[in-house]
Design an enzyme around this catalytic site. Structure first.
Site, short mmCIF file in Angstrom:
data_model
loop_
_atom_site.label_atom_id
_atom_site.label_comp_id
_atom_site.label_asym_id
_atom_site.label_seq_id
_atom_site.Cartn_x
_atom_site.Cartn_y
_atom_site.Cartn_z
N TYR A 16 21.24 7.49 -4.49
CA TYR A 16 22.21 8.32 -3.76
C TYR A 16 21.73 8.66 -2.35
CZ TYR A 16 26.44 11.19 -4.66
OH TYR A 16 27.70 11.73 -4.68
N TRP A 17 21.44 9.93 -2.06
CA TRP A 17 21.07 10.31 -0.69
C TRP A 17 19.56 10.36 -0.50
CZ3 TRP A 17 24.65 10.46 3.13
CH2 TRP A 17 26.00 10.56 2.75
N TRP A 44 38.83 14.67 -0.53
CA TRP A 44 37.59 15.29 -0.04
C TRP A 44 37.71 15.50 1.46
CZ3 TRP A 44 37.00 13.83 -4.95
CH2 TRP A 44 35.99 14.43 -5.70
N ASN A 45 37.12 16.59 1.93
CA ASN A 45 37.27 17.05 3.31
C ASN A 45 36.78 16.04 4.37
OD1 ASN A 45 36.75 18.45 5.74
ND2 ASN A 45 36.64 20.41 4.71
N TRP A 46 35.48 15.78 4.40
CA TRP A 46 35.02 14.92 5.50
C TRP A 46 35.44 13.48 5.29
CZ3 TRP A 46 29.24 13.50 6.69
CH2 TRP A 46 28.51 13.21 5.54
N TYR A 68 36.82 13.88 -13.25
CA TYR A 68 35.81 14.40 -12.33
C TYR A 68 35.32 15.76 -12.82
CZ TYR A 68 33.41 15.93 -8.13
OH TYR A 68 32.45 16.36 -7.25
N GLU A 101 30.07 2.44 -2.02
CA GLU A 101 29.84 3.82 -1.59
C GLU A 101 28.54 3.90 -0.78
OE1 GLU A 101 29.55 6.54 -4.87
OE2 GLU A 101 29.72 8.32 -3.60
N ASP A 142 24.31 15.24 -1.15
CA ASP A 142 24.13 16.11 -2.32
C ASP A 142 22.70 16.26 -2.85
OD1 ASP A 142 26.78 15.65 -1.86
OD2 ASP A 142 27.28 15.05 -3.88
N GLY A 196 27.26 17.31 2.14
CA GLY A 196 27.76 15.96 1.83
C GLY A 196 26.62 15.01 1.50
#
Ligand code: 9WN
Length: 418
Positions: free
Chosen positions: A347-348, A32-34, A80, A391, A162, A160
């Site tokens: 989560y977020w 994953w990018n970041w 995934y 996480e 989500d 990021g």
């Protein structure tokens, strides 16, 4: 528990796949990018050479138009969803078709500052200046067509964050008709009550199919997206990335790159002002399709301290965090407890993320808000001592949530301990 530093290093090594690192086994089996940019900063604490490789692998998969994809599917893994067959971006090494927060400029400068082998660092940093610059240029060309100085995300996965409450309103306008049948994999690895809902996944997938039908042509995607949100956190990371790339490029003699990135950073910091909310004491997201600020006080508008915002703004943000801290055991919750939609475990929408804490602590420290920066670091270290390298964490009781043995959590812990 073993020494936290040793433990963090062992997490990074366990998730190391040679030239890239997976965020965690099972749940996220690709690059994953970041995540990778934070990972490189962590790796630089014990293996400089490996840290540069992490960044180089990411940029080896940059698109011709300058975009750096959010996932690189280096291997086949059915664990995934959505995998490369859903994205269909037509790359030799398969990738997703959207991007993620531009941490690379910040990471590059940090890697260079930490390096002991300056000759190697200068050589490898120089080679990454142009690719990172091209990515920044892509952002301001394709995601800021009105030249406002701020870029839009066109999919929640790009931020990021989500399932942030920030997206609830604009996301409601994304249809769900005509999506192909699918089976989620994330809920087989993590508690479904701590993950996004099915309705959100339907909308994530609708956007992917919509962009796919447009051939992933970045000249079209922004205007064609029913979801265009200007996220202060996302922009602040990009602005900081531009500022850091500018400084490093100047130091390494790449003067054109230095000048262009300095201009983007200056313009961006000025433009952020339009997102400030006096009522919430922080920045808010702007819904670009309606031109209105979204009344949702999330971590996005707090992590904006990573850009060089005015000191009085950083002081106001410190007061906002302090007010949240009175009601939580651990800081910084990803959403304000004043909002009835706050959810401590989903989560977020409430949990604490250590990678975000890191960005906030770095920003606050630079703004002279040392006491709050230290409180955030202390709280983060208490969380890993109590609950391991998760996480994310419940801000009320510290319960570990989502994936375990998590790479970027370990990476930023090495920064906290340094
Ligand atoms: C979608 C890998 C990524 C992070 C994101 C986080 C989560 C993916 C998912 O995991 O997103 O990109 O499937 O839930 O939200 O920030 O980069 O750690």
């Amino acid at each position: 528990m073993t020494d936290p530093r040793d433990h963090a290093i062992s997490v990074l090594k366990e998730n190391d796949r040679g030239t890239y690192t997976v965020p965690t086994k099972g749940l996220y089996p690709f690059q994953w990018n970041w995540d990778s940019c934070f990972t490189a900063i962590g790796q630089a604490h014990f293996d400089e050479d490996r840290a540069w490789t992490e960044m180089e692998t990411l940029f080896a998969h940059q698109w011709d138009d300058g975009m750096v994809p959010h996932i690189i599917f280096h291997v086949h893994d059915d664990g995934y969803f959505p995998g490369p067959d859903v994205w269909q971006t037509g790359r030799a090494v398969r990738t997703s078709g959207i991007t993620q927060p531009a941490v690379a400029g910040f990471a590059l400068k940090r890697l260079f500052a930490m390096s002991k082998d300056k000759a190697m660092a200068a050589r490898r940093a120089r080679a990454l200046l142009e690719p990172i610059h091209r990515w920044h240029q892509w952002f301001y060309t394709c995601r800021d067509p009105g030249a406002e100085g701020l870029v839009a995300i066109i999919h929640p996965w790009e931020a990021g964050r989500d399932n942030s409450i920030d997206w609830d309103e604009p996301f409601a306008r994304v249809p769900t008709d005509g999506i192909d049948p699918y089976v989620r994999r994330d809920t087989q690895h993590a508690d479904p009550a701590h993950r996004p809902t099915k309705e959100q996944y339907d909308r994530y997938l609708w956007l992917v199919q919509h962009f796919r039908a447009l051939g992933w042509d970045n000249n079209k995607l922004h205007d064609a997206s029913p979801f265009q949100v200007v996220d202060p956190g996302f922009n602040a990371i990009l602005i900081r990335g531009c500022a850091d790339l500018s400084e490093l490029a100047g130091e390494l003699g790449a003067h054109q790159i230095a000048a262009a990135n300095r201009d983007w950073a200056q313009k961006g910091v000025g433009a952020l002002e339009a997102l400030w909310s006096e009522k919430h004491g922080q920045y808010l997201c702007l819904d670009r399709t309606t031109g209105t600020l979204i009344d949702s006080a999330s971590i996005g508008g707090i992590m904006a301290v990573i850009a060089n915002i005015p000191a009085y703004r950083a002081a106001a943000i410190t007061r906002t965090i302090a007010s949240e801290a009175e009601r939580t055991r651990y800081v910084v919750p990803s959403h304000s407890l004043d909002d009835p939609r706050f959810d401590a475990k989903r989560y977020w929408r409430g949990p604490v993320w250590l990678v975000v804490n890191y960005l906030i602590a770095v920003g606050l420290k630079a703004a002279g808000e040392d006491a709050m920066a230290e409180k955030i670091v202390r709280s983060s270290l208490e969380l890993i001592e109590k609950s391991g390298f998760a996480e994310y964490y419940d801000p009320l009781d510290g319960e570990p949530l989502g994936g375990r043995t998590f790479t970027w959590t370990a990476a930023v812990v090495l920064e906290f301990l340094a």
